[in-house]
Write a protein that holds these residues in place. Structure first.
Motif, PDB file in Angstrom:
ATOM      1  N   ARG A 122       0.774  -1.087   0.197  1.00 36.01           N
ATOM      2  CA  ARG A 122       0.003  -0.007  -0.018  1.00 36.01           C
ATOM      3  C   ARG A 122       0.938   1.378  -0.051  1.00 36.01           C
ATOM      4  N   ARG A 123       1.496   1.476  -1.143  1.00 35.57           N
ATOM      5  CA  ARG A 123       2.275   2.558  -1.299  1.00 35.57           C
ATOM      6  C   ARG A 123       1.620   3.475  -2.625  1.00 35.57           C
ATOM      7  N   ILE A 124       1.998   4.639  -2.562  1.00 36.10           N
ATOM      8  CA  ILE A 124       1.433   5.669  -3.584  1.00 36.10           C
ATOM      9  C   ILE A 124       1.517   5.181  -4.959  1.00 36.10           C
ATOM     10  N   GLY A 125       2.816   4.566  -5.205  1.00 36.55           N
ATOM     11  CA  GLY A 125       3.049   3.950  -6.656  1.00 36.55           C
ATOM     12  C   GLY A 125       2.044   2.827  -6.840  1.00 36.55           C
ATOM     13  N   ASN A 126       1.811   1.801  -5.896  1.00 40.03           N
ATOM     14  CA  ASN A 126       0.994   0.837  -6.036  1.00 40.03           C
ATOM     15  C   ASN A 126      -0.553   1.095  -6.109  1.00 40.03           C
ATOM     16  N   LEU A 127      -0.804   2.152  -5.359  1.00 39.49           N
ATOM     17  CA  LEU A 127      -1.962   2.522  -5.507  1.00 39.49           C
ATOM     18  C   LEU A 127      -2.731   3.074  -6.989  1.00 39.49           C
ATOM     19  N   PHE A 128      -1.799   3.584  -7.601  1.00 40.32           N
ATOM     20  CA  PHE A 128      -1.868   4.034  -8.998  1.00 40.32           C
ATOM     21  C   PHE A 128      -2.291   2.764  -9.910  1.00 40.32           C
ATOM     22  N   LEU A 129      -1.549   1.776  -9.526  1.00 42.52           N
ATOM     23  CA  LEU A 129      -1.398   0.580 -10.308  1.00 42.52           C
ATOM     24  C   LEU A 129      -2.668  -0.128  -9.833  1.00 42.52           C
ATOM     25  N   ALA A 130      -3.423  -0.060  -8.524  1.00 41.19           N
ATOM     26  CA  ALA A 130      -4.571  -0.401  -8.280  1.00 41.19           C
ATOM     27  C   ALA A 130      -5.836   0.373  -9.009  1.00 41.19           C
ATOM     28  N   SER A 131      -5.584   1.554  -9.291  1.00 34.97           N
ATOM     29  CA  SER A 131      -6.476   2.432  -9.909  1.00 34.97           C
ATOM     30  C   SER A 131      -6.372   1.786 -11.370  1.00 34.97           C
ATOM     31  N   LEU A 132      -5.515   1.656 -11.801  1.00 33.87           N
ATOM     32  CA  LEU A 132      -5.344   1.237 -13.265  1.00 33.87           C
ATOM     33  C   LEU A 132      -5.870  -0.020 -13.377  1.00 33.87           C
ATOM     34  N   ALA A 133      -5.757  -1.105 -12.368  1.00 34.61           N
ATOM     35  CA  ALA A 133      -6.402  -2.298 -12.669  1.00 34.61           C
ATOM     36  C   ALA A 133      -7.767  -2.226 -12.435  1.00 34.61           C
ATOM     37  N   ILE A 134      -8.511  -1.129 -11.769  1.00 33.98           N
ATOM     38  CA  ILE A 134      -9.954  -1.026 -11.604  1.00 33.98           C
ATOM     39  C   ILE A 134     -10.347  -0.544 -12.870  1.00 33.98           C
ATOM     40  N   ALA A 135      -9.699   0.426 -13.470  1.00 35.41           N
ATOM     41  CA  ALA A 135     -10.181   1.189 -14.674  1.00 35.41           C
ATOM     42  C   ALA A 135     -10.054  -0.113 -15.901  1.00 35.41           C
ATOM     43  N   ASP A 136      -8.918  -0.970 -15.743  1.00 35.38           N
ATOM     44  CA  ASP A 136      -8.904  -1.936 -16.874  1.00 35.38           C
ATOM     45  C   ASP A 136      -9.868  -3.347 -16.594  1.00 35.38           C
ATOM     46  N   LEU A 137     -10.519  -3.241 -15.238  1.00 39.27           N
ATOM     47  CA  LEU A 137     -11.381  -4.079 -14.730  1.00 39.27           C
ATOM     48  C   LEU A 137     -12.835  -3.777 -15.634  1.00 39.27           C
ATOM     49  N   PHE A 138     -12.954  -2.455 -15.491  1.00 38.21           N
ATOM     50  CA  PHE A 138     -14.251  -2.033 -16.109  1.00 38.21           C
ATOM     51  C   PHE A 138     -14.246  -2.036 -17.615  1.00 38.21           C
ATOM     52  N   VAL A 139     -13.040  -1.914 -18.093  1.00 38.33           N
ATOM     53  CA  VAL A 139     -12.912  -2.160 -19.715  1.00 38.33           C
ATOM     54  C   VAL A 139     -13.241  -3.351 -19.868  1.00 38.33           C
ATOM     55  N   ALA A 140     -12.614  -4.347 -19.397  1.00 36.52           N
ATOM     56  CA  ALA A 140     -12.942  -5.843 -19.540  1.00 36.52           C
ATOM     57  C   ALA A 140     -14.457  -6.130 -19.197  1.00 36.52           C
ATOM     58  N   SER A 141     -14.982  -5.750 -18.192  1.00 36.35           N
ATOM     59  CA  SER A 141     -16.639  -6.037 -18.007  1.00 36.35           C
ATOM     60  C   SER A 141     -17.544  -5.399 -18.746  1.00 36.35           C
ATOM     61  N   LEU A 142     -17.395  -4.049 -18.657  1.00 37.25           N
ATOM     62  CA  LEU A 142     -18.320  -3.251 -19.384  1.00 37.25           C
ATOM     63  C   LEU A 142     -18.133  -3.039 -20.949  1.00 37.25           C
ATOM     64  N   VAL A 143     -17.066  -3.224 -21.296  1.00 38.54           N
ATOM     65  CA  VAL A 143     -16.761  -2.765 -22.791  1.00 38.54           C
ATOM     66  C   VAL A 143     -16.510  -4.103 -23.493  1.00 38.54           C
ATOM     67  N   MET A 144     -15.474  -4.954 -23.217  1.00 43.30           N
ATOM     68  CA  MET A 144     -15.157  -6.139 -24.184  1.00 43.30           C
ATOM     69  C   MET A 144     -16.049  -6.972 -23.974  1.00 43.30           C
ATOM     70  N   THR A 145     -17.011  -7.363 -23.013  1.00 42.73           N
ATOM     71  CA  THR A 145     -17.870  -8.166 -23.267  1.00 42.73           C
ATOM     72  C   THR A 145     -18.996  -8.137 -24.340  1.00 42.73           C
ATOM     73  N   PHE A 146     -19.456  -6.855 -24.347  1.00 43.06           N
ATOM     74  CA  PHE A 146     -20.518  -6.406 -25.563  1.00 43.06           C
ATOM     75  C   PHE A 146     -19.838  -6.174 -26.797  1.00 43.06           C
ATOM     76  N   ALA A 147     -18.561  -5.809 -26.845  1.00 39.44           N
ATOM     77  CA  ALA A 147     -17.832  -5.873 -27.905  1.00 39.44           C
ATOM     78  C   ALA A 147     -17.760  -7.181 -28.665  1.00 39.44           C
ATOM     79  N   GLY A 148     -17.152  -8.132 -27.730  1.00 40.61           N
ATOM     80  CA  GLY A 148     -17.360  -9.467 -28.033  1.00 40.61           C
ATOM     81  C   GLY A 148     -18.521 -10.124 -28.862  1.00 40.61           C
ATOM     82  N   VAL A 149     -19.426 -10.081 -28.491  1.00 39.10           N
ATOM     83  CA  VAL A 149     -20.904 -10.374 -28.705  1.00 39.10           C
ATOM     84  C   VAL A 149     -21.443  -9.714 -29.945  1.00 39.10           C
TER      85      VAL A 149
END
Length: 170
Positions: A95-122
């Motif tokens: 839990r350092r500032i650099g890793n919190l940026f990575l967690a934020s990136l992971a959450i944004a990419d999680l939204f891309v995968a779940s909200l964007v890629m699923t419907f784009a795949g269909v």
């Protein structure tokens, strides 16, 4: 028509979608020189015979392989980003500032995968949008918003890394 004075320049774009023919003005006034084609240059357009064999249609087997591949990519994207978030949340030393940026990136990419890629795949598998016009606008908004968030997180991570490299003791 005098073939010695006629200069034909033909430019064709990628995919043979358009064809432009120019003469030096000594032709018959039709805009075509001696080497011009009679078709429009558009596949399936007037003046061109089309075969049913030329149509790029996926077979059910290749469609199944593509569906399985897209499903695996989406699943791995969701699972990997969840694992990154869990690792940073559970391990106190991460839990350092650099890793919190990575967690934020992971959450944004999680939204891309779940909200964007699923419907784009269909949409890619079926070849058309089945979810309605209203959700299409919402999906495009999700796509732009989540992708932009991911890009901005990458910029923040880059800036953080630059600051730590430039002044490591601060």
């Amino acid at each position: 028509m005098n073939d010695k004075n006629t200069k034909v320049v033909s430019a064709t774009t990628i995919g043979n979608l358009t064809s432009v023919n120019q003469t030096d003005g000594s032709g018959d006034g039709s805009g075509r020189g001696s080497g011009a084609s009679s078709g429009t240059g558009i596949p399936g357009g007037p003046g061109e015979d089309t075969d049913d064999d030329d149509v790029d249609v996926l077979s059910p087997l290749s469609m199944s392989f593509l569906g399985v591949f897209l499903s695996i990519v989406i699943f791995l994207s969701v699972a990997g980003n969840i694992l990154v978030c869990i690792a940073i949340y559970t391990e106190r030393s991460l839990r350092r500032i650099g890793n919190l940026f990575l967690a934020s990136l992971a959450i944004a990419d999680l939204f891309v995968a779940s909200l964007v890629m699923t419907f784009a795949g269909v949409n890619d598998l079926l070849g058309y949008w089945i979810f309605g016009a209203q959700f299409c606008d919402t999906w495009v908004a999700f796509d732009v918003m989540c992708s932009t968030a991911s890009i901005l997180n990458l910029c923040a991570i880059s800036l953080d890394r630059y600051i730590h490299i430039k002044d490591p003791l601060r």
